[in-house]
Scaffold this motif. Structure first.
Motif, PDB file in Angstrom:
ATOM      1  N   LEU A 268      10.233 -19.761  -7.377  1.00 14.74           N
ATOM      2  CA  LEU A 268       8.815 -19.460  -7.573  1.00 14.74           C
ATOM      3  C   LEU A 268       8.629 -18.056  -8.136  1.00 14.74           C
ATOM      4  N   GLN A 269       9.472 -17.131  -7.707  1.00  9.60           N
ATOM      5  CA  GLN A 269       9.399 -15.769  -8.218  1.00  9.60           C
ATOM      6  C   GLN A 269       9.800 -15.717  -9.688  1.00  9.60           C
ATOM      7  N   ILE A 270      10.860 -16.458 -10.057  1.00  5.50           N
ATOM      8  CA  ILE A 270      11.295 -16.480 -11.457  1.00  5.50           C
ATOM      9  C   ILE A 270      10.208 -17.092 -12.347  1.00  5.50           C
ATOM     10  N   GLY A 271       9.510 -18.086 -11.816  1.00  2.99           N
ATOM     11  CA  GLY A 271       8.478 -18.758 -12.600  1.00  2.99           C
ATOM     12  C   GLY A 271       7.145 -18.049 -12.629  1.00  2.99           C
ATOM     13  N   ASP A 272       7.005 -16.965 -11.874  1.00  5.19           N
ATOM     14  CA  ASP A 272       5.721 -16.268 -11.780  1.00  5.19           C
ATOM     15  C   ASP A 272       5.202 -15.756 -13.132  1.00  5.19           C
ATOM     16  N   PRO A 273       6.048 -15.213 -14.030  1.00  9.00           N
ATOM     17  CA  PRO A 273       5.511 -14.766 -15.338  1.00  9.00           C
ATOM     18  C   PRO A 273       4.841 -15.888 -16.129  1.00  9.00           C
ATOM     19  N   PHE A 274       5.356 -17.112 -16.005  1.00  8.45           N
ATOM     20  CA  PHE A 274       4.738 -18.241 -16.709  1.00  8.45           C
ATOM     21  C   PHE A 274       3.371 -18.557 -16.100  1.00  8.45           C
ATOM     22  N   LEU A 275       3.289 -18.487 -14.769  1.00  4.38           N
ATOM     23  CA  LEU A 275       2.023 -18.743 -14.091  1.00  4.38           C
ATOM     24  C   LEU A 275       0.988 -17.691 -14.481  1.00  4.38           C
ATOM     25  N   ARG A 276       1.390 -16.428 -14.555  1.00  2.00           N
ATOM     26  CA  ARG A 276       0.470 -15.352 -14.929  1.00  2.00           C
ATOM     27  C   ARG A 276      -0.006 -15.514 -16.371  1.00  2.00           C
TER      28      ARG A 276
END
Length: 289
Positions: A268-276
């Motif tokens: 989830l942390q690695i994917g956070d830039p995509f979510l932002r």
């Protein structure tokens, strides 16, 4: 060692004055490397071995990426451009050669042949894709699927190192991540006339009935402004953000199905830039990046 240190470790293989003077160095594949390292750690492959494997395959990826930056035109005559082209070829080979050293030091000799096989498969997939691009025989979804498959290929074949039950999850989550990464790059390069045909936007606009106009724009002197206008008309940025939003949703859903809370939180942390990126407010006036 945290996966955040791997880009720094890679610099001892990539940051040479001769290379930086004459050409741009491609970005370290951080999302894929962090993802692989997290799965290897969860599977019990901790310490230097996991880091060496991850760094090795990341350097190979950077070697492939810098080769992608080489101009295919034989019309380049200007000395600086010729030198840049030569350095891209040599730098790509040099980056890739680093994996021999890393794997031998880690005692992972068997992985040399394994990664070499993956490199051959990447080249095969790229040749197939480029042939279809030249023939204009692609849909937007096929382009996205094949490009994501090429990006994932080097990392995908580490599933045999995953503990029981993680191999399938690794393949599924890697596919989601590479699609997110590709869509984010498409948004970043949106409207770049030099990458028009090698973009999701090109194939999507063809599907929307603008194939003939796109052919005219590729040879137009003021194509930048016209391409941007057409992309705004077709709402390409909005469509890319919607696709990324959907893919991030798939990614988070798969991550939450994992048995390991530690691995889930890391993903989830690695994917956070995509979510932002999906949640960022629209640009003023709807202007394109």
């Amino acid at each position: 060692m945290s996966s955040f240190h791997l880009p720094e470790l890679a610099k001892q293989y990539t940051q040479y004055d001769m290379i930086r003077l004459h050409t741009e160095v491609p970005a370290f594949p951080e999302a894929r490397s962090r993802l692989l390292l997290a799965f290897l750690h969860e599977s019990g492959n901790a310490g230097k071995s996991a880091e060496s494997l991850t760094l090795a395959v990341s350097l190979v990826q950077m070697g492939i990426d810098i080769h992608e930056m080489v101009s295919m035109s034989n019309q380049v005559k200007e000395k600086k451009a010729v030198r840049s082209r030569q350095l891209k070829v040599l730098a790509g080979d040099y980056f890739s050669s680093g994996y021999y050293h890393l794997l031998s030091e880690a005692g992972e000799i068997g992985m040399v042949e394994h990664i070499a096989g993956s490199i051959c498969e990447v080249n095969r997939l790229k040749m197939t894709l480029y042939a279809r691009i030249r023939q204009l025989k692609l849909t937007a979804e096929e382009y996205l699927q094949q490009m994501a498959g090429i990006r994932a290929q080097l990392f995908a074949r580490f599933d045999h190192l995953m503990k029981s039950g993680l191999g399938k999850a690794w393949q599924d989550i890697l596919e989601c991540f590479t699609r997110c990464e590709l869509l984010a790059d498409e948004l970043d390069q949106l409207g770049n006339p030099e990458r028009l045909r090698e973009s999701w936007a090109f194939w999507r606009m063809r599907e929307q009935g603008y194939g003939e106009l796109l052919g005219q724009l590729e040879s137009s002197a003021d194509k930048q402004e016209q391409i941007n206008a057409l992309m705004q008309k077709c709402r390409i940025k909005e469509q890319l953000l919607q696709l990324l939003d959907e893919q991030v949703g798939h990614l988070y859903e798969k991550a939450r199905r994992l048995d390991s809370d530690r691995l889930m939180q890391e993903l989830l942390q690695i994917g956070d830039p995509f979510l932002r990126l999906v949640r960022q407010p629209p640009a003023a006036g709807g202007a394109m990046r």
